[in-house]
Design an enzyme around this catalytic site. Sequence first.
Site, PDB file in Angstrom:
ATOM      1  N   ARG A 169      11.448  15.362  22.498  1.00 58.86           N
ATOM      2  CA  ARG A 169      10.480  15.900  23.467  1.00 58.86           C
ATOM      3  C   ARG A 169      10.882  17.306  23.922  1.00 58.86           C
ATOM      4  NH1 ARG A 169       8.145  10.877  26.973  1.00 58.86           N
ATOM      5  NH2 ARG A 169       7.806   9.537  25.179  1.00 58.86           N
ATOM      6  N   TRP A 185       0.244   8.516  33.167  1.00 59.47           N
ATOM      7  CA  TRP A 185       0.028   8.179  34.584  1.00 59.47           C
ATOM      8  C   TRP A 185       0.027   9.465  35.416  1.00 59.47           C
ATOM      9  CZ3 TRP A 185       2.474   8.541  39.322  1.00 59.47           C
ATOM     10  CH2 TRP A 185       2.080   7.635  40.316  1.00 59.47           C
ATOM     11  N   GLU A 211       7.833 -13.559  21.781  1.00 52.50           N
ATOM     12  CA  GLU A 211       6.395 -13.456  22.008  1.00 52.50           C
ATOM     13  C   GLU A 211       6.123 -12.030  22.494  1.00 52.50           C
ATOM     14  OE1 GLU A 211       4.152 -15.854  21.375  1.00 52.50           O
ATOM     15  OE2 GLU A 211       5.805 -17.083  20.646  1.00 52.50           O
ATOM     16  N   SER A 242      14.700   6.401  24.381  1.00 53.64           N
ATOM     17  CA  SER A 242      15.012   6.053  22.997  1.00 53.64           C
ATOM     18  C   SER A 242      15.777   7.172  22.292  1.00 53.64           C
ATOM     19  CB  SER A 242      13.720   5.753  22.230  1.00 53.64           C
ATOM     20  OG  SER A 242      13.056   6.960  21.893  1.00 53.64           O
ATOM     21  N   LEU A 293      22.331 -12.220  37.335  1.00 53.11           N
ATOM     22  CA  LEU A 293      21.115 -11.792  36.625  1.00 53.11           C
ATOM     23  C   LEU A 293      21.448 -10.604  35.718  1.00 53.11           C
ATOM     24  CD1 LEU A 293      18.007 -11.446  36.176  1.00 53.11           C
ATOM     25  CD2 LEU A 293      17.943 -10.222  38.325  1.00 53.11           C
ATOM     26  N   HIS A 317       7.661   9.964  35.501  1.00 51.78           N
ATOM     27  CA  HIS A 317       8.977   9.331  35.319  1.00 51.78           C
ATOM     28  C   HIS A 317       9.574   8.906  36.666  1.00 51.78           C
ATOM     29  CE1 HIS A 317       8.708  10.127  31.144  1.00 51.78           C
ATOM     30  NE2 HIS A 317       8.767  11.433  31.260  1.00 51.78           N
ATOM     31  N   ARG A 343       4.883  -4.648  26.483  1.00 57.11           N
ATOM     32  CA  ARG A 343       4.764  -3.186  26.386  1.00 57.11           C
ATOM     33  C   ARG A 343       3.576  -2.719  27.202  1.00 57.11           C
ATOM     34  NH1 ARG A 343       5.870   1.070  21.690  1.00 57.11           N
ATOM     35  NH2 ARG A 343       5.172   2.914  22.801  1.00 57.11           N
ATOM     36  N   ASP A 383       6.275   2.040  28.995  1.00 51.72           N
ATOM     37  CA  ASP A 383       5.573   3.200  28.448  1.00 51.72           C
ATOM     38  C   ASP A 383       4.369   3.581  29.303  1.00 51.72           C
ATOM     39  OD1 ASP A 383       5.239   5.236  26.624  1.00 51.72           O
ATOM     40  OD2 ASP A 383       4.032   4.031  25.247  1.00 51.72           O
ATOM     41  N   GLY A 384       4.060   4.870  29.276  1.00 54.35           N
ATOM     42  CA  GLY A 384       2.838   5.344  29.949  1.00 54.35           C
ATOM     43  C   GLY A 384       3.088   6.210  31.177  1.00 54.35           C
ATOM     44  N   TRP A 392      14.640  12.303  22.364  1.00 52.32           N
ATOM     45  CA  TRP A 392      15.254  13.648  22.417  1.00 52.32           C
ATOM     46  C   TRP A 392      14.363  14.685  21.763  1.00 52.32           C
ATOM     47  CZ3 TRP A 392      19.272  13.835  25.579  1.00 52.32           C
ATOM     48  CH2 TRP A 392      20.066  12.703  25.740  1.00 52.32           C
ATOM     49  N   ARG A 411       3.042  -1.307  19.338  1.00 53.42           N
ATOM     50  CA  ARG A 411       4.171  -1.123  18.417  1.00 53.42           C
ATOM     51  C   ARG A 411       5.472  -1.299  19.188  1.00 53.42           C
ATOM     52  NH1 ARG A 411       1.716   4.178  18.235  1.00 53.42           N
ATOM     53  NH2 ARG A 411       2.585   5.510  19.861  1.00 53.42           N
TER      54      ARG A 411
HETATM   55  C1  IPE Z   1       8.957   3.995  23.738  1.00 53.02           C
HETATM   56  O1  IPE Z   1       7.983   4.854  24.220  1.00 53.02           O
HETATM   57  C2  IPE Z   1      10.276   4.330  24.346  1.00 53.02           C
HETATM   58  C3  IPE Z   1      10.426   4.048  25.773  1.00 53.02           C
HETATM   59  C4  IPE Z   1       9.537   3.476  26.530  1.00 53.02           C
HETATM   60  C5  IPE Z   1      11.677   4.436  26.344  1.00 53.02           C
HETATM   61  P1  IPE Z   1       7.571   6.180  23.437  1.00 53.02           P
HETATM   62  O2  IPE Z   1       6.529   6.843  24.236  1.00 53.02           O
HETATM   63  O3  IPE Z   1       8.781   6.966  23.107  1.00 53.02           O
HETATM   64  O4  IPE Z   1       6.987   5.568  22.088  1.00 53.02           O
HETATM   65  P2  IPE Z   1       6.046   6.228  20.980  1.00 53.02           P
HETATM   66  O5  IPE Z   1       6.581   7.600  20.664  1.00 53.02           O
HETATM   67  O6  IPE Z   1       4.675   6.297  21.569  1.00 53.02           O
HETATM   68  O7  IPE Z   1       6.105   5.287  19.829  1.00 53.02           O
HETATM   69  C1  IPE Z   2       7.778   6.179  28.814  1.00 49.41           C
HETATM   70  O1  IPE Z   2       6.682   6.930  29.194  1.00 49.41           O
HETATM   71  C2  IPE Z   2       9.083   6.771  29.271  1.00 49.41           C
HETATM   72  C3  IPE Z   2       9.877   7.393  28.211  1.00 49.41           C
HETATM   73  C4  IPE Z   2       9.621   7.316  26.942  1.00 49.41           C
HETATM   74  C5  IPE Z   2      11.046   8.147  28.625  1.00 49.41           C
HETATM   75  P1  IPE Z   2       6.174   8.163  28.341  1.00 49.41           P
HETATM   76  O2  IPE Z   2       6.904   9.386  28.792  1.00 49.41           O
HETATM   77  O3  IPE Z   2       6.285   7.886  26.889  1.00 49.41           O
HETATM   78  O4  IPE Z   2       4.672   8.256  28.789  1.00 49.41           O
HETATM   79  P2  IPE Z   2       3.409   8.463  27.846  1.00 49.41           P
HETATM   80  O5  IPE Z   2       3.457   7.412  26.791  1.00 49.41           O
HETATM   81  O6  IPE Z   2       3.505   9.845  27.273  1.00 49.41           O
HETATM   82  O7  IPE Z   2       2.240   8.313  28.760  1.00 49.41           O
HETATM   83 MG    MG Z   3       5.026   6.986  25.551  1.00 45.64          MG
END
Ligand code: IPE
Ligand code: IPE
Ligand code: MG
Length: 239
Positions: A75, A29, A204, A69, A134, A41, A185, A24-25, A73, A191
């Site tokens: 988004r 970034w 863990e 996830s 692996l 991405h 995470r 995530d993030g 969709w 979460r």
């Molecule tokens: C979780 O990240 C899903 C993935 C990293 C693929 P999200 O950015 O979708 O999670 P929420 O919406 O903040 O919970």
């Molecule tokens: C995780 O990064 C990748 C996917 C969920 C596809 P995000 O796109 O959720 O990035 P942030 O959380 O908005 O920074």
């Molecule tokens: Mg995110």
Amino acid sequence: MFFKKKETVKAVDERLKHVAFIMDGNGRWAKKRSMPREFGHINGAKNFKKVIRYCGDKGVKIITVYAFSTENWKRPKNEVDAIMNLLSDYIDDAVAMVDENNIQLHFLGDMSIFPPKTQEKIKNAEAVSADKELVLNIALNYGSRAEIAHACEVLAASGKTKFTEEDVAGALYTSHCDDPDLIVRTGGDIRLSNFLLWQAAYAEFYFTDTLWPDLDEREIDKIIDDFYSRKRRYGGLDK
Ligand code: IPE
Ligand code: IPE
Ligand code: MG
């Protein structure tokens, strides 16, 4: 005055067989760099390769990554389209790593949502890597609740009416591997976002503010060291 550098775990053992990452993030970034989310991405996909290689070199036997996830969709269409365009490269990159890194690929989730060409690519990626060691699970159009609902359908179709925990685990997308020992995470949120709810029963957890494209070898070493400082009791008592 010299300070002795703290030793880090050089290679993991059977206590840390399976590491799962919620990547995530990426969006934040990119935003920090005044760039479109897609740029995040692209760089997230680059870091995915680095992290897999590093964990593989450390001796981790199973790696799972949460790439997209069932809820993603929701988004905006332009972001989903950009991620879907990257998907093909993602699969190609993973296939390119198969021989060099001895990777056996598995895609977790309902793949029927993707165009036939993509599904073919995914099937082919799994087939060409089936004899490798692996295990790399890529969770795509994955949601843990959907996975459990799907497992219920599979179990109901078997005609049986009584099920053990092993039966349920065997009907999940992760039936080929042990549960995660460690779930990491990135991105600062604490979460699971519908990831591996069943499989995480005794995992863990490690949450870091680092954004996924920035997760580097040093921090992975720190996370592994932290994992080895934990006492896993599984409901029992310390040995
Ligand atoms: C979780 O990240 C899903 C993935 C990293 C693929 P999200 O950015 O979708 O999670 P929420 O919406 O903040 O919970
Ligand atoms: C995780 O990064 C990748 C996917 C969920 C596809 P995000 O796109 O959720 O990035 P942030 O959380 O908005 O920074
Ligand atoms: Mg995110």
